[in-house]
Design an enzyme around this catalytic site. Structure first.
Site, PDB file in Angstrom:
ATOM      1  CG  ASP A  35       7.797  17.815   0.999  1.00 18.47           C
ATOM      2  OD1 ASP A  35       8.207  16.966   1.791  1.00 18.47           O
ATOM      3  OD2 ASP A  35       7.518  17.590  -0.195  1.00 18.47           O
ATOM      4  CB  CYS A  68      -5.067  -0.346   1.436  1.00 13.44           C
ATOM      5  SG  CYS A  68      -4.300   1.199   0.972  1.00 13.44           S
ATOM      6  CB  CYS A  99      -7.018  -2.436  -2.961  1.00 10.44           C
ATOM      7  SG  CYS A  99      -6.593  -1.572  -4.453  1.00 10.44           S
ATOM      8  CB  CYS A 152      -0.621   1.084  -5.792  1.00  8.99           C
ATOM      9  SG  CYS A 152      -0.674   0.429  -4.116  1.00  8.99           S
ATOM     10  CB  CYS A 173       4.685   0.208  -8.701  1.00 10.98           C
ATOM     11  SG  CYS A 173       6.294   0.997  -8.523  1.00 10.98           S
ATOM     12  CB  CYS A 223      10.170   5.319  -6.594  1.00  8.29           C
ATOM     13  SG  CYS A 223       8.948   6.617  -6.862  1.00  8.29           S
ATOM     14  CB  CYS A 251       6.021   8.193 -11.795  1.00  8.24           C
ATOM     15  SG  CYS A 251       5.034   6.676 -11.813  1.00  8.24           S
ATOM     16  CB  CYS A 262      -5.307   4.829  -5.779  1.00  5.11           C
ATOM     17  SG  CYS A 262      -5.983   4.680  -4.116  1.00  5.11           S
TER      18      CYS A 262
HETATM   19  S1  SF4 Z   1      -4.316   1.266  -5.049  1.00 11.65           S
HETATM   20 FE1  SF4 Z   1      -4.913   2.634  -3.375  1.00 11.65          FE
HETATM   21  S2  SF4 Z   1      -6.423   1.465  -2.169  1.00 11.65           S
HETATM   22 FE2  SF4 Z   1      -5.351   0.024  -3.500  1.00 11.65          FE
HETATM   23  S3  SF4 Z   1      -3.698  -0.785  -2.193  1.00 11.65           S
HETATM   24 FE3  SF4 Z   1      -2.837   0.905  -3.376  1.00 11.65          FE
HETATM   25  S4  SF4 Z   1      -3.090   2.706  -2.075  1.00 11.65           S
HETATM   26 FE4  SF4 Z   1      -4.404   1.113  -1.233  1.00 11.65          FE
HETATM   27  S1  SF4 Z   2       5.463   7.053  -8.245  1.00 12.03           S
HETATM   28 FE1  SF4 Z   2       7.033   5.524  -7.722  1.00 12.03          FE
HETATM   29  S2  SF4 Z   2       5.944   4.129  -6.364  1.00 12.03           S
HETATM   30 FE2  SF4 Z   2       4.368   5.242  -7.479  1.00 12.03          FE
HETATM   31  S3  SF4 Z   2       3.935   3.995  -9.308  1.00 12.03           S
HETATM   32 FE3  SF4 Z   2       5.492   5.483  -9.895  1.00 12.03          FE
HETATM   33  S4  SF4 Z   2       7.383   4.358  -9.632  1.00 12.03           S
HETATM   34 FE4  SF4 Z   2       5.857   3.269  -8.423  1.00 12.03          FE
END
Ligand code: SF4
Ligand code: SF4
Length: 301
Positions: A128, A182, A185, A188, A192, A208, A234, A241
Site C-alpha cells: 500500500d 461473487c 449475492c 454488501c 453499505c 464510503c 468501516c 460477506c
Molecule cells: S457480500 Fe461478499 S460475496 Fe456478496 S456480493 Fe458482496 S463481496 Fe460478493
Molecule cells: S467500508 Fe465503505 S464501502 Fe464498505 S460498507 Fe463501509 S461505507 Fe460501504
C-alpha cells in the site's frame, strides 16, 4: 526444493495465508480503462495520490529501478480478530486495532527478500506504499478475486487480508489467475451505509465511511452522514460477506487488538491530548488521521 517453492514456503512461514506468482507486465487495457474512468469521474475524492503516476500504475516494471522486473510475488496476510468484548461507543476498523501493517509486513517479509537478494535478485516490497494495482495483481497471481465490495477475497480465508507484493527480476513459473467471482449475492450493496458500492462492483470513495473517516480532510463531515459509531474506518461490507462467515482469528500477534485502542470511548478521544495520541497510536495506522481528524469523527454522530 526449487526457488519458487522455497519462496512460497518462506512467505507462509512469515505468516502469509496465500502466495501467488505472476509475470510483471502491463495491466490489461480493460482494467486500465476502468481505473482511469474511476479517476476522471472523481470517485477517488480527495485521494489525489491515486491519480498520480498513472504510467507506473499501468506497468509495475517501472517500480524496479535497478533491474528489469520479471515477476510479482503477491502475499496475503490474514488480520481478522473478533470485536473486543469491552463495550465502547467508538469503533475502529478491524485492521486498525493492532500494529500498523505497513511496518509489520515489511519486517515479516525480510526473510523472503533476504533470500532473493542472497540469490542475486533485486527486490522492491510494496505494501500500500507504491502506485501498484495490488488487487489486480493478486487476481493474476491466483491469490483471490475482487468482490463486489472491492475487497480482495481469498477463497477459504475471506477478505480480512493485507496484501504485500514483491516486485523482482527473478523469473518464476506464473500461477493461474483466479477465475472466481461473487455471483448473485449482493449483500454488501444492500448493507453499505453510504451507498458507495454499485451492484456492478463500481465504487465511489466519496460515499464510503472508511474514506470519510480516514482520508477526507475537508473539515467537518456532511450533516446527514450517520457514522454509526465508526471513528476510524468501516467494516460493514466485510462483516456481511458470506466469505467471511468462517474467518479465523489471525495467528499474527502484531495484529491482535491493543487494549489501549480497543477500549477507547468517544469521550476519551475528545479529551485526548497530543502526547497521549502519540503514545496510544505509536506504531499504529490510526496515526494517519491525526488527532484533529479522530476528534472530528468522535464528535460526529
Ligand atoms: S457480500 Fe461478499 S460475496 Fe456478496 S456480493 Fe458482496 S463481496 Fe460478493
Ligand atoms: S467500508 Fe465503505 S464501502 Fe464498505 S460498507 Fe463501509 S461505507 Fe460501504
Amino acid at each position: 526444493m526449487d526457488m519458487k517453492n522455497a519462496v512460497k514456503e518462506l512467505a507462509m512461514r512469515c505468516g502469509a495465508c496465500s502466495v501467488g506468482f505472476t509475470i510483471a507486465e502491463e495491466v490489461s487495457a480493460g482494467a486500465h480503462e476502468l481505473y482511469m474512468r474511476f479517476i476522471s469521474d472523481g470517485k477517488h475524492g480527495a485521494m489525489g495520490y491515486l491519480a498520480n503516476h498513472a504510467e507506473i500504475r499501468r506497468d509495475p516494471r517501472k517500480l524496479l529501478e535497478t533491474a528489469d522486473a520479471k515477476s510479482l510475488i503477491v502475499c496475503a496476510f490474514p488480520y481478522f480478530t473478533p470485536d473486543p468484548e469491552v463495550s465502547t461507543d467508538a469503533r475502529f476498523a478491524t485492521y486498525a486495532r493492532g500494529s500498523d501493517y505497513h511496518i509489520v509486513l515489511r519486517e515479516r517479509l525480510a526473510p523472503v527478500t533476504g533470500f532473493l537478494e542472497e540469490h542475486g535478485h533485486a527486490v522492491r516490497v510494496c505494501i500500500d506504499s507504491a502506485p501498484l494495482r495490488e488487487r489486480y495483481w493478486a487476481v493474476q497471481a491466483g491469490v483471490g478475486f475482487i468482490g463486489v465490495n472491492s475487497q480482495l477475497i481469498v477463497p477459504g480465508v475471506g477478505s480480512y487480508v493485507f496484501l504485500a507484493t514483491i516486485v523482482t527480476d527473478a523469473v518464476f513459473e506464473p500461477d493461474e489467475p483466479c477465475s472466481l467471482g461473487c455471483g448473485e449475492c449482493g449483500r454488501c450493496v444492500e448493507r453499505c451505509p453510504g451507498g458507495a458500492i454499485g451492484a456492478d462492483g463500481s465504487f465511489d470513495a466519496r460515499r464510503c465511511l472508511s474514506y470519510l473517516t480516514i482520508e477526507y480532510r475537508g473539515g467537518s463531515l456532511p450533516d446527514d452522514l450517520q457514522l454509526g459509531g465508526c471513528v476510524y474506518g468501516c467494516d460493514q461490507c466485510q462483516q456481511c460477506c458470506p466469505h467471511n462467515r468462517k474467518a479465523e482469528v489471525t495467528g499474527i500477534m502484531e495484529f491482535m487488538p491493543r487494549d489501549s485502542i480497543a477500549g477507547l470511548t468517544r469521550k476519551r478521544i475528545l479529551e485526548m491530548t497530543r502526547p497521549e495520541f502519540a503514545g496510544i497510536f505509536a506504531g499504529s495506522a490510526v496515526k494517519r488521521v491525526r488527532l484533529e481528524g479522530l476528534k472530528r469523527n468522535a464528535r460526529h454522530r
